[in-house]
Design a protein around this motif. Structure first.
Motif, PDB file in Angstrom:
ATOM      1  N   PRO A 237       0.489  -1.140   0.243  1.00  0.00           N
ATOM      2  CA  PRO A 237      -0.114   0.111   0.319  1.00  0.00           C
ATOM      3  C   PRO A 237       0.542   1.121   0.475  1.00  0.00           C
ATOM      4  CG  PRO A 237      -0.807  -1.616   1.804  1.00  0.00           C
ATOM      5  CD  PRO A 237       0.775  -2.025   1.200  1.00  0.00           C
ATOM      6  N   ASP A 238       0.449   2.105  -0.356  1.00  0.00           N
ATOM      7  CA  ASP A 238       0.919   3.760  -0.683  1.00  0.00           C
ATOM      8  C   ASP A 238       1.691   4.007   0.528  1.00  0.00           C
ATOM      9  OD1 ASP A 238       0.321   3.773  -3.308  1.00  0.00           O
ATOM     10  OD2 ASP A 238      -1.454   4.819  -2.775  1.00  0.00           O
ATOM     11  N   LYS A 239       0.831   3.496   1.533  1.00  0.00           N
ATOM     12  CA  LYS A 239       1.762   4.312   2.351  1.00  0.00           C
ATOM     13  C   LYS A 239       2.895   3.848   3.595  1.00  0.00           C
ATOM     14  CE  LYS A 239      -2.034   1.474   5.700  1.00  0.00           C
ATOM     15  NZ  LYS A 239      -0.557   0.812   6.439  1.00  0.00           N
ATOM     16  N   ASP A 240       3.680   2.277   2.767  1.00  0.00           N
ATOM     17  CA  ASP A 240       3.941   1.650   3.357  1.00  0.00           C
ATOM     18  C   ASP A 240       4.814   1.482   2.040  1.00  0.00           C
ATOM     19  OD1 ASP A 240       3.041   0.374   5.642  1.00  0.00           O
ATOM     20  OD2 ASP A 240       1.339  -0.587   4.371  1.00  0.00           O
ATOM     21  N   GLN A 245      11.188   2.190  -0.171  1.00  0.00           N
ATOM     22  CA  GLN A 245      11.924   2.196  -1.709  1.00  0.00           C
ATOM     23  C   GLN A 245      12.881   1.462  -2.532  1.00  0.00           C
ATOM     24  OE1 GLN A 245      12.102   5.857  -2.421  1.00  0.00           O
ATOM     25  NE2 GLN A 245       9.730   6.695  -0.847  1.00  0.00           N
ATOM     26  N   VAL A 246      13.853   1.391  -2.077  1.00  0.00           N
ATOM     27  CA  VAL A 246      14.316   0.048  -2.007  1.00  0.00           C
ATOM     28  C   VAL A 246      14.868  -0.955  -2.481  1.00  0.00           C
ATOM     29  CG1 VAL A 246      16.960  -1.007  -1.404  1.00  0.00           C
ATOM     30  CG2 VAL A 246      16.473   2.060  -0.319  1.00  0.00           C
ATOM     31  N   TYR A 247      13.567  -1.644  -1.850  1.00  0.00           N
ATOM     32  CA  TYR A 247      13.007  -3.092  -2.222  1.00  0.00           C
ATOM     33  C   TYR A 247      12.819  -2.751  -3.493  1.00  0.00           C
ATOM     34  CZ  TYR A 247      10.986  -7.412  -1.455  1.00  0.00           C
ATOM     35  OH  TYR A 247      10.595  -8.792  -2.246  1.00  0.00           O
ATOM     36  N   LYS A 250      14.044  -2.952  -6.536  1.00  0.00           N
ATOM     37  CA  LYS A 250      15.069  -3.944  -7.423  1.00  0.00           C
ATOM     38  C   LYS A 250      13.958  -4.560  -7.404  1.00  0.00           C
ATOM     39  CE  LYS A 250      18.038  -4.910  -3.521  1.00  0.00           C
ATOM     40  NZ  LYS A 250      19.197  -4.814  -1.865  1.00  0.00           N
ATOM     41  N   LEU A 251      12.558  -4.442  -7.308  1.00  0.00           N
ATOM     42  CA  LEU A 251      11.762  -5.874  -8.256  1.00  0.00           C
ATOM     43  C   LEU A 251      11.171  -4.974  -9.881  1.00  0.00           C
ATOM     44  CD1 LEU A 251       8.661  -5.663  -5.583  1.00  0.00           C
ATOM     45  CD2 LEU A 251      10.355  -7.964  -6.545  1.00  0.00           C
ATOM     46  N   TYR A 252      11.377  -3.840  -9.795  1.00  0.00           N
ATOM     47  CA  TYR A 252      10.762  -3.137 -10.702  1.00  0.00           C
ATOM     48  C   TYR A 252      12.089  -3.233 -12.196  1.00  0.00           C
ATOM     49  CZ  TYR A 252       6.738  -0.324  -8.937  1.00  0.00           C
ATOM     50  OH  TYR A 252       5.792   0.237  -9.246  1.00  0.00           O
ATOM     51  N   ALA A 253      13.632  -2.937 -10.748  1.00  0.00           N
ATOM     52  CA  ALA A 253      14.497  -3.664 -11.787  1.00  0.00           C
ATOM     53  C   ALA A 253      14.590  -4.991 -12.501  1.00  0.00           C
ATOM     54  CB  ALA A 253      15.871  -2.908 -11.143  1.00  0.00           C
ATOM     55  N   LEU A 254      14.098  -5.693 -12.106  1.00  0.00           N
ATOM     56  CA  LEU A 254      14.870  -7.410 -12.449  1.00  0.00           C
ATOM     57  C   LEU A 254      14.125  -7.382 -13.819  1.00  0.00           C
ATOM     58  CD1 LEU A 254      13.749  -8.961  -9.048  1.00  0.00           C
ATOM     59  CD2 LEU A 254      16.182  -9.567 -10.550  1.00  0.00           C
TER      60      LEU A 254
END
Length: 372
Positions: A237-240, A245-247, A250-254
């Motif tokens: 969720p947006d609040k979390d 952001q770093v994690y 990493k997901l987006y970069a895979l």
């Protein structure tokens, strides 16, 4: 909300009508779409903070636990007066909660005067534990169940998983039926693509293994640079997100990983299942030691196998119904994902149909036993 529709549909086989009641603060469109009558006060804003302070009936009171307890009793009393249930009726809690049990105890005599309707309590390991101010909310909840039974009420007990049912049966010295999650989706044809699509549907949470996904995905990617396996997951969720952001980066970069918003529509979710080959559920065994998985029910209904870890309560169901595979570690999950493509389409379809038939047959039989 979709779960309530499923329960209303299922219970129509046993009763002339099924009415759904929810919190009076439900969104109007949600209540309308799901045919839920807004009735009860919301007793859990300290546990699930969804209301502003001015909406919370219990904000700022001297003894909020006692106030919630009394409110639950008054709300249930008003419902009994409004509906005037009789001995052929049932009051069902598809996910029983702590304060509703408190309210039932306060209305024992009113329920007897009403002709002792069935009180159907289904435990799923969530809201029966949701009470701040108590060292062991479940212990209190079970004490209230014992009071209901001892006073002669027609209590029918069930639990979402076999493991939870056994624990409750021993603790209460009573019959507890296993009632897994209901899902009415139709089996979907397998997609026609030249890769294996693995999805992790549902809310992104730590107890659902969200923070293990990057490691699992990256280990697969190291062994599969040609993208023969691809993944889709949802985000926090947006609040979390702001704290992770770093994690997320990493997901987006895979390569070969699609990241969806934290919330998707029912139509989008059905499309996600239609496009996938395999469902990954790396849930934590501590949180899910008694709990089941609604995603598992969806996967069975849509005809998709799952991979999960040993130790959860629903791992027993995966194994019993042949819904997929249960692995001992995350490294074994990686190996199972990489080897999944070796199974032929015909075998996958036959296994999915077999698992679905067994699951639905068992579900129908068990729910009939719970009602009757």
């Amino acid at each position: 909300m979709a779960a309530l529709k499923n329960y209303r549909h299922h219970f129509s086989s046993y009763f002339d009508d099924a009415l759904c009641f929810g919190a009076k603060y439900l969104n109007d469109s949600v209540a309308h779409d799901s045919n839920i009558k807004k009735f009860f006060r919301f007793y859990y804003n300290d546990y699930i903070p969804v209301l502003a302070a001015e909406e919370d009936d219990f904000a700022g009171v001297a003894d909020p636990c006692d106030a919630r307890r009394r409110a639950a009793g008054a709300d249930l009393e008003a419902l009994i007066v409004s509906l005037a249930p009789g001995p052929d009726d049932a009051i069902c809690f598809p996910s029983v909660d702590f304060y509703s049990l408190e309210g039932l105890v306060q209305n024992i005599e009113a329920l007897k005067r009403a002709g002792n309707p069935k009180i159907m309590l289904r435990f799923i390991g969530v809201m029966e534990n949701a009470a701040h101010g108590f060292a062991d909310p479940l212990c209190v909840a079970l004490a209230n169940v014992r009071i209901l039974i001892a006073n002669g009420l027609n209590v029918r007990l069930s639990a979402e998983t076999p493991r939870y049912a056994e624990m409750l049966a021993v603790a209460l010295d009573a019959e507890v039926v296993v009632t897994p999650s209901i899902e009415h989706g139709s089996i979907l044809p397998l997609p026609r693509h030249d890769f294996i699509h693995v999805i992790c549907p549902g809310s992104a949470r730590a107890d659902k293994g969200f923070f293990d996904l990057e490691s699992i995905f990256s280990h697969v990617r190291q062994r599969d640079p040609d993208l023969r396996v691809r993944f889709t997951t949802q985000v926090l969720p947006d609040k979390d997100i702001v704290h992770q952001q770093v994690y997320h980066a990493k997901l987006y970069a895979l390569p070969g990983v699609t990241v969806l918003p934290t919330s998707v529509s029912a139509e989008e979710m059905a499309g996600l299942y239609a496009s996938c080959d395999l469902v990954l559920l790396p849930y934590e065994k501590e949180t899910y030691q008694f709990r089941g998985s609604a995603v598992l029910a969806e996967a069975v209904a849509y005809g998709r196998p799952v991979l999960t870890l040993e130790g959860t309560a629903f791992a027993d169901q995966v194994r019993f119904f042949s819904i997929g595979d249960v692995l001992a570690s995350r490294s074994e999950l990686v190996e199972a994902i990489l080897s999944f493509g070796a199974t032929s389409r015909a075998t996958r379809v036959a296994r999915a149909r077999h698992a679905r038939r067994r699951y639905l047959s068992d579900l129908t039989s068990n729910y009939r036993g719970w009602v009757n």
